[in-house]
Design a protein around this motif. Structure first.
Motif, mmCIF file in Angstrom:
data_model
loop_
_atom_site.group_PDB
_atom_site.id
_atom_site.type_symbol
_atom_site.label_atom_id
_atom_site.label_comp_id
_atom_site.label_asym_id
_atom_site.label_seq_id
_atom_site.Cartn_x
_atom_site.Cartn_y
_atom_site.Cartn_z
ATOM 1 N N UNK A 23 0.816 -1.377 -0.064
ATOM 2 C CA UNK A 23 0.036 -0.029 0.040
ATOM 3 C C UNK A 23 0.795 1.384 0.093
ATOM 4 N N UNK A 24 1.876 1.220 0.796
ATOM 5 C CA UNK A 24 2.863 2.451 1.041
ATOM 6 C C UNK A 24 3.478 2.716 -0.393
ATOM 7 N N UNK A 25 4.035 1.546 -1.111
ATOM 8 C CA UNK A 25 4.576 1.605 -2.469
ATOM 9 C C UNK A 25 3.555 2.402 -3.461
ATOM 10 N N UNK A 26 2.225 1.998 -3.381
ATOM 11 C CA UNK A 26 1.189 2.568 -4.227
ATOM 12 C C UNK A 26 1.016 3.916 -4.005
ATOM 13 N N UNK A 27 1.071 4.053 -2.676
ATOM 14 C CA UNK A 27 0.604 5.571 -2.415
ATOM 15 C C UNK A 27 1.778 6.510 -2.849
ATOM 16 N N UNK A 35 -11.215 -2.821 -12.028
ATOM 17 C CA UNK A 35 -12.018 -1.704 -12.796
ATOM 18 C C UNK A 35 -11.790 -0.438 -13.225
ATOM 19 N N UNK A 36 -10.220 -0.089 -12.495
ATOM 20 C CA UNK A 36 -9.662 1.113 -12.788
ATOM 21 C C UNK A 36 -10.286 2.148 -12.166
ATOM 22 N N UNK A 37 -11.326 1.915 -11.286
ATOM 23 C CA UNK A 37 -11.921 2.950 -10.422
ATOM 24 C C UNK A 37 -10.954 3.934 -9.751
ATOM 25 N N UNK A 38 -11.077 5.242 -10.018
ATOM 26 C CA UNK A 38 -10.179 6.237 -9.393
ATOM 27 C C UNK A 38 -10.788 7.047 -8.564
ATOM 28 N N UNK A 39 -10.774 7.004 -7.146
ATOM 29 C CA UNK A 39 -11.461 7.606 -6.062
ATOM 30 C C UNK A 39 -11.003 9.082 -5.711
ATOM 31 N N UNK A 40 -9.921 9.619 -6.570
ATOM 32 C CA UNK A 40 -9.532 10.858 -6.061
ATOM 33 C C UNK A 40 -10.178 11.909 -6.133
ATOM 34 N N UNK A 41 -11.034 11.987 -7.179
ATOM 35 C CA UNK A 41 -11.925 13.323 -7.347
ATOM 36 C C UNK A 41 -13.030 13.087 -6.199
ATOM 37 N N UNK A 77 -15.262 14.916 -0.968
ATOM 38 C CA UNK A 77 -15.759 14.832 0.286
ATOM 39 C C UNK A 77 -14.809 14.952 1.532
ATOM 40 N N UNK A 78 -13.460 15.372 1.131
ATOM 41 C CA UNK A 78 -12.511 15.820 2.153
ATOM 42 C C UNK A 78 -11.997 14.505 2.676
ATOM 43 N N UNK A 79 -11.810 13.515 2.232
ATOM 44 C CA UNK A 79 -11.250 12.350 2.801
ATOM 45 C C UNK A 79 -9.976 11.736 2.001
ATOM 46 N N UNK A 80 -9.484 10.796 2.553
ATOM 47 C CA UNK A 80 -8.174 10.175 1.598
ATOM 48 C C UNK A 80 -8.574 9.246 0.730
ATOM 49 N N UNK A 81 -8.099 9.221 -0.529
ATOM 50 C CA UNK A 81 -8.610 8.189 -1.704
ATOM 51 C C UNK A 81 -8.252 6.713 -1.085
ATOM 52 N N UNK A 82 -7.559 6.475 -0.590
ATOM 53 C CA UNK A 82 -7.075 5.118 0.134
ATOM 54 C C UNK A 82 -8.373 4.559 0.648
ATOM 55 N N UNK A 85 -3.277 4.804 -6.643
ATOM 56 C CA UNK A 85 -4.417 4.519 -5.853
ATOM 57 C C UNK A 85 -5.784 4.531 -6.615
ATOM 58 N N UNK A 86 -5.694 3.333 -7.393
ATOM 59 C CA UNK A 86 -7.089 2.995 -8.335
ATOM 60 C C UNK A 86 -7.318 1.662 -8.283
ATOM 61 N N UNK A 87 -8.466 1.309 -8.583
ATOM 62 C CA UNK A 87 -8.788 -0.581 -8.506
ATOM 63 C C UNK A 87 -8.061 -1.017 -9.519
ATOM 64 N N UNK A 88 -7.405 -2.174 -9.332
ATOM 65 C CA UNK A 88 -6.763 -3.112 -10.041
ATOM 66 C C UNK A 88 -7.762 -3.849 -11.146
#
Length: 318
Positions: free
Chosen positions: A241-245, A255-261, A266-271, A250-253
């Protein structure tokens, strides 16, 4: 899987007469402890925590007098003919060496020295690094075809008692080679070495709980060993996880969902929108697992993967 997909770079190459299966051996300049320690330090510095690519030499040496017709030697010489000049495998070595006599036993070590020791120096290949993870290179290509003449000559034209460190360009040349993971008899050594590292490390409690759930189906181990296996798996997952960060991936491996936006809105961390998932939970404690055995998945894909794992387990059982 290709060499570029390994969790660490290939940092060095070993030229051998025969394929290494359980260990790679190196000959110190003398037989005393100081020389063995110096040899070990040199090899450790050369591979530096990375992988070692194995090359089979064009030449095959002659044994000591009296062994020319030894069945083992004749078998090895025949095996060499099929592999000479080829890149055959990629290995992960144990961080520290063991005495080859300890690995082989006194009788087999004596026989090896009788056959190959030169000038009465009975410590040939005596500094041995156990292979804890191993991949066969698909097709076992000729080294010259992969590396080109210049790199081939730099790496293998002259014999060496140690490893050859690879340049960035040489790593690029081998990056697309296809790999197939093979069973490694000494994987338990690498696993148990990392039990101590995991025990001494801080691990995110959420990661530890998640991996504990993934490994809930592990059976056939004593409670103490099972706890160590789970702790080590969580330690690797936490590193993953730390390597990915750090890499910003930080996306779904699946379906490629990217939670960053969404996370920014929402003011939370993508992880927090992704789960860490063990792709091969039943391999823990048996095979030397790495960060390549883990994935980041959105909750839906994570649920799907667990359904697949359960279905696969039922099929194997039937």
């Amino acid at each position: 899987m290709q060499i570029r997909d390994l969790p660490a770079p290939v940092t060095a190459s070993k030229a051998d007469w025969l394929a290494g299966t359980t260990w790679l051996g190196f000959t110190p300049t003398e037989g005393d402890l100081t020389a063995r320690n110096k040899c070990q330090s040199t090899i450790q510095r050369q591979f530096g925590g990375g992988y070692v690519i194995e090359y089979i030499t064009e030449q095959f040496s002659e044994p000591n007098p009296g062994f020319e017709n030894d069945p083992a030697y004749l078998t090895e010489r025949e095996a060499h003919r099929a592999l000479a000049g080829r890149l055959i495998a990629v290995h992960k070595l144990r961080t520290t060496a063991r005495s080859l006599e300890t690995i082989l036993g006194a009788e087999e070590f004596k026989r090896l020295q009788d056959m190959w020791a030169q000038g009465g120096k009975r410590y040939r290949w005596s500094v041995a690094f156990p292979i804890v993870e191993s991949y066969e290179i698909v097709g076992r290509p000729k080294a010259k075809d992969v590396l080109g003449e210049a790199a081939y000559r730099r790496l293998y034209q002259r014999s060496s008692a140690t490893l050859r460190t690879l340049t960035d360009e040489e790593r690029r040349l081998i990056a697309d080679l296809e790999l197939h993971q093979i069973a490694t008899a000494n994987s338990w050594i690498g696993i148990e070495d990392e039990f101590r590292l995991a025990e001494a490390s801080e691990i995110n409690p959420e990661v530890e709980r998640a991996i504990g759930r993934d490994l809930a189906a592990l059976e056939g181990m004593e409670a103490e060993r099972l706890a160590k296996v789970k702790r080590r798996a969580a330690w690797i997952a936490d590193r993953f996880i730390r390597e990915r960060q750090r890499a910003g991936t930080i996306t779904c491996d699946d379906c490629a969902f990217d939670p960053r936006d969404l996370a920014a809105e929402l003011g939370v961390k993508p992880r927090g929108f992704l789960d860490v998932h063990h792709k091969n939970p039943l391999d823990e404690g048996i095979r030397y697992t790495t960060t390549a055995d883990f994935a980041l998945l959105c909750p839906t894909c994570h649920r799907v993967e667990h359904v697949r794992l359960r279905k696969s387990k039922r099929q194997v059982a039937s």
